[in-house]
Design a protein around this motif. Sequence first.
Motif, PDB file in Angstrom:
ATOM      1  N   ARG A  78       0.749  -1.470  -0.117  1.00 29.40           N
ATOM      2  CA  ARG A  78      -0.216   0.026  -0.028  1.00 29.40           C
ATOM      3  C   ARG A  78       0.874   1.140  -0.077  1.00 29.40           C
ATOM      4  N   ALA A  79       0.359   2.380  -0.447  1.00 29.53           N
ATOM      5  CA  ALA A  79       1.079   3.604  -0.148  1.00 29.53           C
ATOM      6  C   ALA A  79       1.202   4.047   0.937  1.00 29.53           C
ATOM      7  N   THR A  80       1.984   4.853   1.538  1.00 31.96           N
ATOM      8  CA  THR A  80       2.211   5.237   2.796  1.00 31.96           C
ATOM      9  C   THR A  80       0.855   5.888   3.543  1.00 31.96           C
ATOM     10  N   SER A  81       0.148   6.687   3.058  1.00 31.45           N
ATOM     11  CA  SER A  81      -1.112   7.314   3.598  1.00 31.45           C
ATOM     12  C   SER A  81      -1.990   6.066   3.582  1.00 31.45           C
ATOM     13  N   ASN A  82      -2.218   5.268   2.771  1.00 34.75           N
ATOM     14  CA  ASN A  82      -3.311   4.101   3.055  1.00 34.75           C
ATOM     15  C   ASN A  82      -2.678   3.103   4.120  1.00 34.75           C
ATOM     16  N   ARG A  83      -1.438   2.910   4.173  1.00 34.50           N
ATOM     17  CA  ARG A  83      -0.898   1.874   5.309  1.00 34.50           C
ATOM     18  C   ARG A  83      -1.132   2.764   6.622  1.00 34.50           C
ATOM     19  N   MET A  84      -0.786   3.590   6.712  1.00 32.93           N
ATOM     20  CA  MET A  84      -0.805   4.424   7.997  1.00 32.93           C
ATOM     21  C   MET A  84      -2.507   4.440   8.557  1.00 32.93           C
ATOM     22  N   ALA A  85      -3.258   4.707   7.694  1.00 35.57           N
ATOM     23  CA  ALA A  85      -4.638   4.648   7.962  1.00 35.57           C
ATOM     24  C   ALA A  85      -4.988   3.375   8.350  1.00 35.57           C
ATOM     25  N   MET A  86      -4.596   2.195   7.676  1.00 37.49           N
ATOM     26  CA  MET A  86      -5.205   0.984   8.083  1.00 37.49           C
ATOM     27  C   MET A  86      -4.490   0.395   9.313  1.00 37.49           C
ATOM     28  N   LEU A  87      -3.117   0.828   9.774  1.00 36.13           N
ATOM     29  CA  LEU A  87      -2.618   0.410  10.810  1.00 36.13           C
ATOM     30  C   LEU A  87      -3.237   1.339  11.960  1.00 36.13           C
ATOM     31  N   ARG A  88      -3.515   2.781  11.842  1.00 36.07           N
ATOM     32  CA  ARG A  88      -4.212   3.141  12.859  1.00 36.07           C
ATOM     33  C   ARG A  88      -5.425   2.881  13.193  1.00 36.07           C
ATOM     34  N   ALA A  89      -6.369   2.234  12.329  1.00 33.27           N
ATOM     35  CA  ALA A  89      -7.576   1.818  12.531  1.00 33.27           C
ATOM     36  C   ALA A  89      -7.352   0.310  12.972  1.00 33.27           C
ATOM     37  N   MET A  90      -6.361  -0.400  12.727  1.00 34.40           N
ATOM     38  CA  MET A  90      -6.305  -1.763  13.542  1.00 34.40           C
ATOM     39  C   MET A  90      -5.890  -1.685  14.823  1.00 34.40           C
ATOM     40  N   VAL A  91      -4.822  -0.583  15.215  1.00 32.34           N
ATOM     41  CA  VAL A  91      -4.397  -0.398  16.555  1.00 32.34           C
ATOM     42  C   VAL A  91      -5.672  -0.142  17.449  1.00 32.34           C
ATOM     43  N   THR A  92      -6.383   0.923  16.971  1.00 36.03           N
ATOM     44  CA  THR A  92      -7.545   1.470  17.493  1.00 36.03           C
ATOM     45  C   THR A  92      -8.503   0.260  17.816  1.00 36.03           C
ATOM     46  N   PHE A  93      -8.734  -0.641  16.779  1.00 40.88           N
ATOM     47  CA  PHE A  93      -9.691  -1.768  17.174  1.00 40.88           C
ATOM     48  C   PHE A  93      -9.255  -2.821  18.014  1.00 40.88           C
ATOM     49  N   LEU A  94      -7.837  -3.009  18.079  1.00 37.23           N
ATOM     50  CA  LEU A  94      -7.265  -3.910  19.120  1.00 37.23           C
ATOM     51  C   LEU A  94      -7.243  -3.267  20.488  1.00 37.23           C
ATOM     52  N   LEU A  95      -7.306  -2.063  20.672  1.00 36.52           N
ATOM     53  CA  LEU A  95      -7.156  -1.695  21.977  1.00 36.52           C
ATOM     54  C   LEU A  95      -8.661  -1.451  22.280  1.00 36.52           C
ATOM     55  N   GLU A  96      -9.717  -1.405  21.309  1.00 34.58           N
ATOM     56  CA  GLU A  96     -11.041  -1.199  21.784  1.00 34.58           C
ATOM     57  C   GLU A  96     -11.368  -2.612  22.193  1.00 34.58           C
ATOM     58  N   LYS A  97     -11.249  -3.537  21.333  1.00 39.27           N
ATOM     59  CA  LYS A  97     -11.697  -5.039  21.315  1.00 39.27           C
ATOM     60  C   LYS A  97     -10.901  -5.947  22.199  1.00 39.27           C
ATOM     61  N   GLY A  98      -9.563  -5.795  22.233  1.00 35.63           N
ATOM     62  CA  GLY A  98      -8.966  -6.675  23.018  1.00 35.63           C
ATOM     63  C   GLY A  98      -8.479  -7.738  22.012  1.00 35.63           C
ATOM     64  N   LYS A  99      -9.110  -7.938  20.878  1.00 31.47           N
ATOM     65  CA  LYS A  99      -8.566  -9.122  19.789  1.00 31.47           C
ATOM     66  C   LYS A  99      -9.177  -8.743  18.633  1.00 31.47           C
ATOM     67  N   ILE A 100      -8.283  -9.172  17.611  1.00 33.65           N
ATOM     68  CA  ILE A 100      -8.824  -8.954  16.210  1.00 33.65           C
ATOM     69  C   ILE A 100      -8.130 -10.045  15.161  1.00 33.65           C
ATOM     70  N   GLU A 101      -8.656 -10.340  14.139  1.00 26.41           N
ATOM     71  CA  GLU A 101      -8.183 -11.276  13.150  1.00 26.41           C
ATOM     72  C   GLU A 101      -7.514 -10.774  11.813  1.00 26.41           C
ATOM     73  N   THR A 102      -6.445 -11.080  11.590  1.00 27.70           N
ATOM     74  CA  THR A 102      -5.938 -10.466  10.420  1.00 27.70           C
ATOM     75  C   THR A 102      -4.676 -11.363   9.671  1.00 27.70           C
ATOM     76  N   THR A 103      -3.916 -10.943   8.778  1.00 26.76           N
ATOM     77  CA  THR A 103      -2.754 -11.681   8.306  1.00 26.76           C
ATOM     78  C   THR A 103      -1.523 -11.443   9.215  1.00 26.76           C
ATOM     79  N   VAL A 104      -0.744 -12.408   9.214  1.00 27.97           N
ATOM     80  CA  VAL A 104       0.219 -12.593  10.280  1.00 27.97           C
ATOM     81  C   VAL A 104       1.215 -11.346   9.770  1.00 27.97           C
ATOM     82  N   THR A 105       1.568 -10.876   8.717  1.00 28.89           N
ATOM     83  CA  THR A 105       2.494  -9.750   8.431  1.00 28.89           C
ATOM     84  C   THR A 105       1.719  -8.173   8.894  1.00 28.89           C
ATOM     85  N   ARG A 106       0.427  -8.037   8.766  1.00 29.79           N
ATOM     86  CA  ARG A 106      -0.330  -6.919   9.323  1.00 29.79           C
ATOM     87  C   ARG A 106      -0.172  -6.976  10.804  1.00 29.79           C
TER      88      ARG A 106
END
Length: 113
Positions: free
Chosen positions: A9-37
């Motif tokens: 992904r491009a830098t802006s798209n990658r950072m937006a995805m990572l920000r969302a995933m970190v937020t969801f992980l801290l909110e829910k406690g658990k997420i399912e994703t690929t190993v590299t992500r």
Amino acid sequence: MPGTRKLGRATSNRMAMLRAMVTFLLEKGKIETTVTRAKEVRALTEKFITIAKENNLHNRRLALGFITKETVVKKLFDEIAPKYADRNGGYTRITKTGPRRGDAAEMCIIELL
């Protein structure tokens, strides 16, 4: 250093995805994703938990600059970080669950301990 994988992904798209995933992980406690992500999310999540261990205005603003929800930042500083006060890193666990149906990407579950 977090952010060394490009994840196709491009830098802006990658950072937006990572920000969302970190937020969801801290909110829910658990997420399912690929190993590299999950490895990228783990590095960023552990960085912010370490920052939140010291509750001051500067650290709270650092977290608010990355995490997308104010309620999650409040939860991070009030509930999550005090739980890990006596622990020096290793706040998350990655458990592999097998290949994804469709493209056979290696899937995993990342969760807070």
